[in-house]
Design an enzyme around this catalytic site. Structure first.
Site, PDB file in Angstrom:
ATOM      1  CE  LYS A 167      -4.564   0.626   0.369  1.00 35.62           C
ATOM      2  NZ  LYS A 167      -5.588  -0.380   0.101  1.00 35.62           N
TER       3      LYS A 167
HETATM    4  N1  LIG Z   1     -11.166   1.792  -4.357  1.00 39.38           N
HETATM    5  C1  LIG Z   1     -10.846   0.485  -4.446  1.00 39.38           C
HETATM    6  O1  LIG Z   1     -11.012  -0.237  -5.326  1.00 39.38           O
HETATM    7  C2  LIG Z   1     -11.011  -0.156  -2.790  1.00 39.38           C
HETATM    8  C3  LIG Z   1     -11.163   0.788  -1.859  1.00 39.38           C
HETATM    9  N2  LIG Z   1     -11.100  -0.007  -0.431  1.00 39.38           N
HETATM   10  C4  LIG Z   1     -11.544   0.639   0.711  1.00 39.38           C
HETATM   11  O2  LIG Z   1     -12.680   1.479   0.473  1.00 39.38           O
HETATM   12  C5  LIG Z   1     -12.799   2.495   1.260  1.00 39.38           C
HETATM   13  C6  LIG Z   1     -13.329   3.629   0.570  1.00 39.38           C
HETATM   14  O3  LIG Z   1     -12.439   3.655  -0.671  1.00 39.38           O
HETATM   15  P1  LIG Z   1     -12.721   4.604  -2.267  1.00 39.38           P
HETATM   16  O4  LIG Z   1     -14.359   4.465  -2.462  1.00 39.38           O
HETATM   17  O5  LIG Z   1     -12.082   3.973  -3.314  1.00 39.38           O
HETATM   18  O6  LIG Z   1     -12.575   6.167  -1.605  1.00 39.38           O
HETATM   19  P2  LIG Z   1     -12.989   7.337  -2.250  1.00 39.38           P
HETATM   20  O7  LIG Z   1     -12.097   8.216  -2.081  1.00 39.38           O
HETATM   21  O8  LIG Z   1     -13.440   7.120  -3.713  1.00 39.38           O
HETATM   22  O9  LIG Z   1     -14.356   7.817  -1.567  1.00 39.38           O
HETATM   23  C7  LIG Z   1     -14.111   7.755   0.019  1.00 39.38           C
HETATM   24  C8  LIG Z   1     -15.475   8.082   0.425  1.00 39.38           C
HETATM   25  O10 LIG Z   1     -15.502   8.146   1.940  1.00 39.38           O
HETATM   26  C9  LIG Z   1     -15.813   9.168   2.428  1.00 39.38           C
HETATM   27  N3  LIG Z   1     -15.583   9.735   3.688  1.00 39.38           N
HETATM   28  C10 LIG Z   1     -14.179  10.033   4.010  1.00 39.38           C
HETATM   29  N4  LIG Z   1     -14.193  10.387   5.366  1.00 39.38           N
HETATM   30  C11 LIG Z   1     -15.466  10.136   5.658  1.00 39.38           C
HETATM   31  C12 LIG Z   1     -16.050  10.261   7.078  1.00 39.38           C
HETATM   32  N5  LIG Z   1     -15.458  10.633   8.123  1.00 39.38           N
HETATM   33  N6  LIG Z   1     -17.365  10.104   7.235  1.00 39.38           N
HETATM   34  C13 LIG Z   1     -18.136   9.747   5.914  1.00 39.38           C
HETATM   35  N7  LIG Z   1     -17.654   9.667   5.015  1.00 39.38           N
HETATM   36  C14 LIG Z   1     -16.426   9.727   4.821  1.00 39.38           C
HETATM   37  C15 LIG Z   1     -15.519  10.449   1.268  1.00 39.38           C
HETATM   38  O11 LIG Z   1     -16.153  11.448   1.432  1.00 39.38           O
HETATM   39  P3  LIG Z   1     -15.704  12.788   0.831  1.00 39.38           P
HETATM   40  O12 LIG Z   1     -15.454  12.898  -0.253  1.00 39.38           O
HETATM   41  O13 LIG Z   1     -16.479  13.869   1.314  1.00 39.38           O
HETATM   42  O14 LIG Z   1     -14.307  13.017   1.761  1.00 39.38           O
HETATM   43  C16 LIG Z   1     -15.874   9.471   0.010  1.00 39.38           C
HETATM   44  O15 LIG Z   1     -17.180   9.602  -0.150  1.00 39.38           O
HETATM   45  C17 LIG Z   1     -11.493   2.554   1.633  1.00 39.38           C
HETATM   46  O16 LIG Z   1     -11.336   2.258   3.105  1.00 39.38           O
HETATM   47  C18 LIG Z   1     -10.506   1.841   1.014  1.00 39.38           C
HETATM   48  O17 LIG Z   1      -9.258   1.645   1.438  1.00 39.38           O
HETATM   49  C19 LIG Z   1     -10.955  -1.163  -0.345  1.00 39.38           C
HETATM   50  C20 LIG Z   1     -10.764  -2.254  -1.621  1.00 39.38           C
HETATM   51  C21 LIG Z   1     -10.599  -1.513  -2.769  1.00 39.38           C
HETATM   52  O1  LIG Z   2      -6.776  -3.342  -6.808  1.00 38.60           O
HETATM   53  C1  LIG Z   2      -5.732  -3.302  -5.935  1.00 38.60           C
HETATM   54  O2  LIG Z   2      -4.626  -3.706  -6.426  1.00 38.60           O
HETATM   55  C2  LIG Z   2      -5.907  -2.898  -4.473  1.00 38.60           C
HETATM   56  C3  LIG Z   2      -7.045  -2.423  -4.011  1.00 38.60           C
HETATM   57  C4  LIG Z   2      -6.818  -2.039  -2.547  1.00 38.60           C
HETATM   58  O3  LIG Z   2      -5.892  -1.041  -2.473  1.00 38.60           O
HETATM   59  C5  LIG Z   2      -7.239  -2.757  -1.530  1.00 38.60           C
HETATM   60  O4  LIG Z   2      -8.097  -3.704  -1.699  1.00 38.60           O
HETATM   61  O5  LIG Z   2      -7.445  -2.205  -0.473  1.00 38.60           O
END
Ligand SMILES: NC(=O)C1=CN([C@@H]2O[C@H](COP(=O)(O)OP(=O)(O)OC[C@H]3O[C@@H](n4cnc5c(N)ncnc54)[C@H](OP(=O)(O)O)[C@@H]3O)[C@@H](O)[C@H]2O)C=CC1
Ligand SMILES: O=C(O)CCC(=O)C(=O)O
Length: 420
Positions: free
Chosen positions: A108
Site C-alpha cells: 500500500k
Molecule cells: N477503490 C477500491 O477499489 C478499494 C477501496 N477500498 C477501501 O474502501 C474505502 C473507500 O475507498 P474509495 O471508495 O476508493 O475512496 P473514495 O476516495 O472514492 O471515497 C471515499 C468516500 O468516503 C467518504 N469519507 C471519508 N471520510 C469520511 C467520514 N469521516 N465520514 C463519512 N464519509 C467519509 C468520502 O467523502 P468525501 O469525499 O466527502 O471526503 C468519500 O465519499 C477505503 O477504506 C478503501 O481503502 C478497499 C478495496 C478496494
Molecule cells: O486493486 C488493487 O490492487 C488494490 C485495491 C486496494 O487497495 C484494496 O483492496 O485495499
C-alpha cells in the site's frame, strides 16, 4: 522488535494478527517475519503550486512480503496517511490476496495530502512526482499499484504514463485501475462495490433473508460506496442512509440512488442533495437496518459504537472499519450480527486488478461478462472457504478469513526456507 511501525491503525493490524497467530498456533519465533513489512519506502515529493510556491509532500510505499509474487495494493491520497496506516493497509492486502488465491504479497502507498484542495494541474504534478520517486522500487513483477481513497483512474493513467516515459515504451501492466482506454480492464471501476453487493447477497442467502425489501445504510459515497449502492438497489435493497464528509441523509422510505449518483456526478459530493433527509452523521451507523456498509475510513466502529449497532449484516467495504475492541463486542453479539470481514468483503477490487494485470501482460483483453463471471467465481470460493472454517472451528468470521490468508503465507514462507 523496535520499529517505525506505530499508530492506532498499525496496532489494529498487529492485534488482529496476534489473535490469528494464537489460533493457528504459529510459534512466537516466526511471527515477526510474518507481520513486519519487507520494505518501507519514504519519499519527499516537491511540486510547484499554482501560486508559484513550492510545496513538499510526504509519500510512502510499503511492500509487506514477496513470498508469493509481486506486491499489490492501492495508493491513498489523504491527510491521514502515515507510515503506520500504510503499513497496516499493506499487511491487510497480504491476507486479502492470499485469501482470494492471488499470486501477490500485499502493498500500500500514499501521500499525506488533501487531494481535493489541489488544482488538477497540481494533482497531476504530485501524481507524476510520486511515481517518479517510486520508479526504483516498483515494476510489473515487483510491485503493482492501484487506486484507493483519494485516487482514481486518472491518477493511475498519470502513474502509468510517468513510468512508461522512463522506460521508453508503454508499460500498462505497471498499475491497475486504469481507464479502459489506457489498458485498463472492463469492470475494474465498479469491481469493489459490485463485490461487496455480491457477498451481501451470499450472506442474505445464508440467513434466509430476501434481498428485495431489505434496508441498507452506507457510510462513504466514493468509488466503493456508490457502486455498492447501485448494485444493492438493483437487487431490490432499499438504501435508507448515506453519508460522505459533506452531508448525511437518512430516510426510512428509501433514498433514490440514481438521483444520488447523478448529484455526485454533477457536484462531486453529497452536500445539497436534500434538505428533508438531512441527518446527524454521528448517529447514522447505529440506525436500525438490515445491512450496514462502512465504505469510508478505518476505526469508525469502536467499542462505543459496536454495542449500539442495529444491523443484521455488517459488510466491511472499507479497510479496517472495526477496531479489535469492537470485535470483542461483536463476538458477544455474533448470533445477532453477521460480519463480512474487510479482507473478504472488499476483495473484488484487487481480484479484478489481478485480471487487469493478467490481461495487460498478455495484451489479450476480456469482455465485461468474462470479468464479472470470473470475479463472482473467486468471491464465491473465498466466501465458502471462510464459512467452512467458521462452521468447523466456531471462530469469528474475521479470524476465519485472516487465518486462511495468514496460513497460506506462513506455509509458503516455510516451504521456501528460513534463510536466503
Ligand atoms: N477503490 C477500491 O477499489 C478499494 C477501496 N477500498 C477501501 O474502501 C474505502 C473507500 O475507498 P474509495 O471508495 O476508493 O475512496 P473514495 O476516495 O472514492 O471515497 C471515499 C468516500 O468516503 C467518504 N469519507 C471519508 N471520510 C469520511 C467520514 N469521516 N465520514 C463519512 N464519509 C467519509 C468520502 O467523502 P468525501 O469525499 O466527502 O471526503 C468519500 O465519499 C477505503 O477504506 C478503501 O481503502 C478497499 C478495496 C478496494
Ligand atoms: O486493486 C488493487 O490492487 C488494490 C485495491 C486496494 O487497495 C484494496 O483492496 O485495499
Amino acid at each position: 522488535m523496535s520499529n517505525i511501525y506505530t499508530g492506532p491503525v498499525f496496532e489494529m493490524a498487529r492485534n488482529q494478527f496476534v489473535s490469528v497467530a494464537n489460533y493457528l498456533e504459529i510459534p512466537e519465533g516466526h511471527r515477526d517475519r510474518l507481520l513486519y513489512p519487507k520494505r518501507a519506502i519514504t519519499i519527499s515529493c516537491p511540486i510547484h503550486l499554482d501560486n508559484g510556491e513550492t510545496a513538499v509532500f510526504q509519500g510512502y510505499r510499503v511492500q509487506h512480503h514477496l513470498t508469493l509474487g509481486p506486491t499489490k495494493g492501492g495508493t491513498r491520497f489523504a491527510p491521514s496517511v502515515d507510515i503506520g496506516e500504510v503499513s497496516a493497509l499493506a499487511i491487510w492486502m497480504s491476507w486479502k490476496c492470499a485469501l482470494a488465491g492471488l499470486p501477490y504479497g500485499g502493498a500500500k502507498g500514499g501521500v499525506t495530502v488533501d487531494p481535493y484542495k489541489l488544482s488538477r494541474r497540481e494533482l497531476e504534478g504530485l501524481s507524476r512526482r510520486y511515481m517518479q520517486e517510486m520508479i526504483p522500487f516498483v515494476g510489473p513483477h515487483i510491485d503493482v499499484m492501484a487506486p484507493d481513497m483519494g485516487t482514481n483512474e486518472q491518477v493511475m493513467a498519470w502513474f502509468m504514463d510517468t513510468y512508461s516515459m522512463y522506460q521508453g515504451r508503454t508499460v500498462n501492466e505497471i498499475v491497475t485501475g486504469k481507464p479502459v482506454s489506457s489498458g485498463g480492464t472492463e469492470g475494474r471501476r465498479e469491481a469493489t462495490g459490485l463485490g461487496v453487493a455480491h457477498l451481501i447477497a451470499r450472506a442474505l442467502e445464508r440467513l434466509n433473508m430476501p434481498a428485495a425489501g431489505s434496508t441498507a445504510i452506507i457510510q462513504g459515497f466514493g468509488n466503493v460506496g456508490s457502486f455498492a449502492a447501485i448494485e444493492l438497489a438493483r437487487q431490490g435493497v432499499s438504501i435508507i442512509g448515506v453519508s460522505d464528509h459533506t452531508a448525511c441523509y437518512f430516510d426510512r422510505k428509501g433514498l433514490d440512488v440514481d438521483k444520488l449518483v447523478a448529484h455526485m456526478a454533477a457536484h462531486g459530493s453529497l452536500a445539497g442533495f436534500s434538505t428533508e433527509a438531512l441527518f446527524d452523521a454521528n448517529e447514522l451507523l447505529v440506525q436500525p437496518c438490515d445491512i450496514l456498509v462502512p465504505a469510508a475510513i478505518e476505526r469508525v466502529i469502536d467499542e462505543k459504537v459496536a454495542p449500539r449497532l442495529q444491523c443484521r449484516i455488517l459488510a466491511e467495504a472499507a479497510n479496517g472499519p472495526t477496531t479489535p475492541e469492537a470485535d470483542a463486542v461483536l463476538l458477544s453479539r455474533r448470533k445477532e450480527i453477521f460480519v463480512i470481514p474487510d479482507i473478504l468483503c472488499n476483495s473484488g477490487g484487487v481480484i479484478v486488478s489481478y485480471f487487469e494485470w493478467v490481461q495487460d501482460l498478455q495484451q489479450l483483453f476480456w469482455g465485461r461478462n468474462e470479468v464479472i463471471t470470473r470475479l463472482r467465481g473467486l468471491l464465491d470460493d473465498a466466501f465458502e472457504r471462510v464459512m467452512a472454517r467458521v462452521d468447523k472451528d466456531d471462530v469469528p468470521h474475521r479470524v476465519a478469513a485472516m487465518a486462511i490468508g495468514v496460513d497460506k503465507v506462513a506455509k509458503a514462507k516455510a516451504m521456501r526456507g528460513l534463510f536466503p
